[in-house]
Design a protein around this motif. Structure first.
Motif, PDB file in Angstrom:
ATOM      1  N   ALA A 197       0.974  -1.392   0.085  1.00 51.71           N
ATOM      2  CA  ALA A 197       0.062   0.079   0.079  1.00 51.71           C
ATOM      3  C   ALA A 197       0.878   1.227  -0.098  1.00 51.71           C
ATOM      4  O   ALA A 197       0.286   2.204  -0.477  1.00 51.71           O
ATOM      5  CB  ALA A 197      -0.936  -0.064   1.169  1.00 51.71           C
ATOM      6  N   SER A 198       1.963   1.226   0.444  1.00 51.38           N
ATOM      7  CA  SER A 198       2.966   2.354   0.385  1.00 51.38           C
ATOM      8  C   SER A 198       3.523   2.601  -0.902  1.00 51.38           C
ATOM      9  O   SER A 198       4.104   3.916  -1.108  1.00 51.38           O
ATOM     10  CB  SER A 198       4.034   2.015   1.304  1.00 51.38           C
ATOM     11  OG  SER A 198       5.072   1.060   0.650  1.00 51.38           O
TER      12      SER A 198
ATOM     13  N   TYR B 182       1.515   3.438  -3.333  1.00 52.65           N
ATOM     14  CA  TYR B 182       0.795   4.210  -4.475  1.00 52.65           C
ATOM     15  C   TYR B 182       0.150   5.126  -3.349  1.00 52.65           C
ATOM     16  O   TYR B 182      -0.212   5.198  -2.250  1.00 52.65           O
ATOM     17  CB  TYR B 182      -0.373   3.094  -4.890  1.00 52.65           C
ATOM     18  CG  TYR B 182      -0.709   3.344  -6.286  1.00 52.65           C
ATOM     19  CD1 TYR B 182       0.151   3.043  -7.276  1.00 52.65           C
ATOM     20  CD2 TYR B 182      -1.771   4.325  -6.614  1.00 52.65           C
ATOM     21  CE1 TYR B 182      -0.214   3.245  -8.682  1.00 52.65           C
ATOM     22  CE2 TYR B 182      -1.947   4.300  -7.885  1.00 52.65           C
ATOM     23  CZ  TYR B 182      -0.997   3.761  -8.971  1.00 52.65           C
ATOM     24  OH  TYR B 182      -1.470   4.165 -10.200  1.00 52.65           O
ATOM     25  N   THR B 183      -0.407   6.348  -4.039  1.00 52.89           N
ATOM     26  CA  THR B 183      -0.795   7.471  -3.250  1.00 52.89           C
ATOM     27  C   THR B 183      -2.396   7.287  -3.544  1.00 52.89           C
ATOM     28  O   THR B 183      -2.902   6.785  -4.407  1.00 52.89           O
ATOM     29  CB  THR B 183      -0.321   8.884  -3.713  1.00 52.89           C
ATOM     30  OG1 THR B 183      -0.762   9.048  -4.993  1.00 52.89           O
ATOM     31  CG2 THR B 183       1.157   8.894  -3.804  1.00 52.89           C
ATOM     32  N   VAL B 184      -3.083   7.910  -2.260  1.00 48.74           N
ATOM     33  CA  VAL B 184      -4.396   8.019  -2.238  1.00 48.74           C
ATOM     34  C   VAL B 184      -4.842   8.894  -3.450  1.00 48.74           C
ATOM     35  O   VAL B 184      -5.712   8.298  -4.104  1.00 48.74           O
ATOM     36  CB  VAL B 184      -4.725   8.557  -0.948  1.00 48.74           C
ATOM     37  CG1 VAL B 184      -6.339   8.840  -1.164  1.00 48.74           C
ATOM     38  CG2 VAL B 184      -4.326   7.807   0.043  1.00 48.74           C
ATOM     39  N   ALA B 185      -4.113   9.891  -3.766  1.00 47.35           N
ATOM     40  CA  ALA B 185      -4.687  10.700  -4.897  1.00 47.35           C
ATOM     41  C   ALA B 185      -4.622   9.982  -6.281  1.00 47.35           C
ATOM     42  O   ALA B 185      -5.615  10.089  -6.941  1.00 47.35           O
ATOM     43  CB  ALA B 185      -3.664  12.026  -5.028  1.00 47.35           C
TER      44      ALA B 185
ATOM     45  N   ILE C   1      -5.129   6.841  -6.537  1.00 47.63           N
ATOM     46  CA  ILE C   1      -6.127   5.867  -6.720  1.00 47.63           C
ATOM     47  C   ILE C   1      -7.410   6.482  -6.768  1.00 47.63           C
ATOM     48  O   ILE C   1      -8.359   5.796  -7.605  1.00 47.63           O
ATOM     49  CB  ILE C   1      -6.259   5.126  -5.319  1.00 47.63           C
ATOM     50  CG1 ILE C   1      -5.039   4.384  -5.199  1.00 47.63           C
ATOM     51  CG2 ILE C   1      -7.497   4.203  -5.210  1.00 47.63           C
ATOM     52  CD1 ILE C   1      -5.110   2.858  -5.706  1.00 47.63           C
ATOM     53  N   MET C   2      -7.546   7.852  -6.295  1.00 45.47           N
ATOM     54  CA  MET C   2      -9.038   8.357  -6.254  1.00 45.47           C
ATOM     55  C   MET C   2      -9.211   9.163  -7.566  1.00 45.47           C
ATOM     56  O   MET C   2     -10.338   9.488  -7.743  1.00 45.47           O
ATOM     57  CB  MET C   2      -9.022   9.472  -4.935  1.00 45.47           C
ATOM     58  CG  MET C   2      -8.961   8.934  -3.770  1.00 45.47           C
ATOM     59  SD  MET C   2     -10.157   8.044  -3.377  1.00 45.47           S
ATOM     60  CE  MET C   2     -11.393   9.040  -2.846  1.00 45.47           C
TER      61      MET C   2
ATOM     62  N   LEU D 110      -9.864   0.592  -1.770  1.00 42.78           N
ATOM     63  CA  LEU D 110      -8.633   1.066  -2.309  1.00 42.78           C
ATOM     64  C   LEU D 110      -7.296   0.066  -2.448  1.00 42.78           C
ATOM     65  O   LEU D 110      -6.810   0.339  -3.237  1.00 42.78           O
ATOM     66  CB  LEU D 110      -8.103   2.263  -1.433  1.00 42.78           C
ATOM     67  CG  LEU D 110      -9.081   3.474  -1.085  1.00 42.78           C
ATOM     68  CD1 LEU D 110      -8.176   4.419  -0.814  1.00 42.78           C
ATOM     69  CD2 LEU D 110      -9.744   3.872  -2.594  1.00 42.78           C
TER      70      LEU D 110
END
Lengths: 423, 423
Positions: free
Chosen positions: A155-156, A158-161, A163-164, A184
């Motif tokens: 999970a580290s 990839y960034t939330v942004a 994925i979103m 996610l």
């Protein structure tokens, strides 16, 4: 549900075709190709590529919509590349633990295996089976041993942004529709599958573009060469608007009988013809243009013959076509199933000389229940010997059933049953 | 780094104090209490509560900032409740695998254990040690056995939107500053610790409010009674503006010597006095008001005596105060360390009758290097026998070192060394 799979021996694999020729073949019908340069570079090495297709083992009945991608996989196989059918057994077993998604109900290990088996059997209708060009894998192989620390590490990457940015997430987030945190993780997991498989190419529908690009990025993070992402259009169904799907009943099943397939293909809406030719046949572009410029019926006929011959190489195409024509003119085709009505059924009726038409429709398997049979008749969907019957109280006499050729009932355009009286 | 811990026997535990009295004691200094009703209900059961404090075993040197929360934990202990010191050993070992966060470098198991040991030793200065009111746990106990499926299940309990409400996430997301996906998992993990521990109360700084509320929500999802979340202010350091921290050098260490602690406390900026009294002493509110209304020096003196007596119950407070006064007036205190200058040091000098002041400053341990010593002198930070010396070329003679009482050097206000010539 499946027919016995009887296939001709496939044509020999065309090893080491020049890169440009391979690209020409592989580009056909493709929407996204990220990137052609990468694909060219990989092909130039002269080694078989590893071509991944992920499958969620939840929907076991395949139709022409699935065939679009499987056909592309087959093209890779015909060029000597190795196709990897990845079954998401582990993810399917987890499902959506929040219970919020109807598309991800958890499955048992047994269901998963059963679905996967059925899925792979249907894929055999399209894919080559030689082990040098086919590999079947299950993602439980690498997901099951993963611990908390491994998930954190994954999970580290990839960034939330990023994925979103995925369209559905973005819309839900902005619209205040809840997204559970584990959702996610799924694109990352799917991407990690590509790392585990060291995939060179990943195929998918256009709706998978985002997820497959995650795999491309993750491979780079894990020190691998990035996979090429190739997407194909989602085939529009017979209604002309919605994506082909079983639940919308706008589909042509891979295991449909030749005459059924032929008839359905003759109904493909004109604006979709080009797409169907491109995605489901090998007809060269000039020939497609010629057909599209001509009479639509001739184009449909060619499409139907091409596709039926693909799935039923031994089928009598002329017979399938003749049956279609006869039905189209309102006639009764020659080879229709005969249903024997047991004499006891009449004996048990209130009037032993008669049997209700509703009961016969159910007996013949045209509808599952008396209620459905009544509704069919009310909607003018049932014919008896070529005549519409709407009276749900109608019945047939022993005499009618005993005539030469029995009585023929017909549901809609192309479902027939010949009823004869048994002993 | 630590002094030998010598503590008086603690006062007896006050079991089963009436709920209102407990609430009165426990509310002191608290910023958030979610919720007082829940706390009241839990206390009314008459059973010891399980009071959790999470610690990241990365910063082993504790100061008065940490003491604020540990003091509240001690209050719970004094009422018979069980304090659970939760060491995040597993999370610390993972660190921030993206390498983007400086506050989460991964630690080895050894470092983690070493830090935890040192942390717990320092906590002993404040907490009771009786096993019925102290439990130490490590989150590797339940995180290490977690698999991929467990993480997915945990992550399914919480929505992205709720996590993104956390102030720092919100700001970073809106400001386009990357948030790695695993960062979203940490608040969930921390919350899951509360589930694993069946915590009744979780304490933390105001910066932990969000994370601890996640734990409160998760417990409900896991069918437990939700923990009460209690936050305490982040203590502002001696600079009067920033949160107390070692790296800003605005701190008072828990293991500082009595006179050092006394001197630092006399320098607490006036506007912080109320806060320090409330959070670090038991003085009743009217007494605090009285002190704040009086002369600031008297208030500081009372604060200093209270806090020094807390950490050094056997210390001679009058001596510590006298030393502070003497230094404040520019005097040389009585008990200062004597440093013996080996005669060989002079013998090896260019001029065997002299030794440079720079060298002596380093010998006495007031600065780590000649360069630092020179800088100190240039900045007017060094006194020799009460006089500022700025000339970095200055030296002392054998005679000066041989005088009765030697020579006294002084760095800043309160670091002294008496230099005498050895043999």
């Amino acid at each position: 549900m499946q027919n016995e799979v009887k296939r001709q021996e496939p044509a020999p694999i065309r090893w080491n075709l020049p890169v440009d020729d391979q690209i020409d073949l592989l580009r056909r019908g493709v929407v996204d190709l990220v990137s052609e340069d990468d694909l060219r570079r990989k092909l130039a090495k002269g080694q078989p590529l590893r071509v991944k297709l992920g499958a969620d083992p939840t929907r076991p009945d395949l139709h022409l919509g699935h065939a679009v991608i499987l056909r592309k996989m087959r093209q890779f196989q015909d060029l000597g590349h190795k196709v990897i059918m990845l079954i998401g057994d582990f993810t399917a077993m987890i499902g959506d633990p929040s219970g919020k998604s109807k598309t991800r109900p958890p499955l048992t290990l047994e269901q998963t295996r059963e679905n996967a088996k059925s899925y792979l059997e249907q894929c055999r209708l399209i894919l080559r089976q030689e082990p040098e060009v086919l590999e079947v894998r299950f993602n439980g192989e690498w997901l099951e041993p993963m611990g908390y620390a491994d998930v954190i590490r994954l999970a580290s990457r990839y960034t939330v942004a990023r994925i979103m940015e995925r369209d559905d997430f973005k819309k839900r987030f902005e619209g205040g529709v809840p997204i559970a945190v584990h959702e996610l993780l799924y694109p990352l997991t799917q991407g990690y599958d590509s790392v585990a498989l060291e995939a060179d190419v990943e195929l998918g529908g256009t709706d998978q573009l985002f997820n497959n690009l995650v795999g491309r990025a993750l491979q780079r993070d894990y020190g691998q060469e990035s996979q090429v992402v190739m997407t194909l259009p989602l085939l529009v169904g017979l209604d002309g608007t919605e994506k082909m799907s079983k639940s919308l009943d706008n589909y042509i099943g891979l295991t449909d009988e030749p005459h059924e397939m032929f008839t359905k293909l003759m109904k493909v809406p004109d604006p979709l013809l080009d797409n169907y030719f491109t995605l489901l046949t090998d007809l060269p572009r000039p020939r497609i243009e010629e057909l599209l410029a001509g009479h639509p019926v001739a184009a449909h006929r060619e499409l139907a013959r091409e596709v039926v011959a693909w799935f039923h190489p031994d089928a009598d195409l002329d017979a399938a076509e003749a049956r279609f024509r006869s039905v189209a003119k309102g006639g009764i085709p020659e080879n229709i199933p005969t249903v024997t009505v047991p004499a006891a059924e009449l004996a048990n009726s209130a009037d032993p000389e008669r049997i209700s038409l509703v009961k016969l429709v159910v007996l013949a398997g045209l509808e599952p229940s008396n209620g459905a049979a009544r509704k069919l008749m009310q909607n003018r969907g049932l014919k008896l010997n070529g005549e519409v019957v709407t009276d749900a109280q109608a019945s047939l006499t022993r005499e009618q059933l005993s005539q030469e050729g029995g009585a023929v009932i017909q549901k809609g355009k192309d479902k027939f049953a010949r009823l004869v009286l048994g002993s």
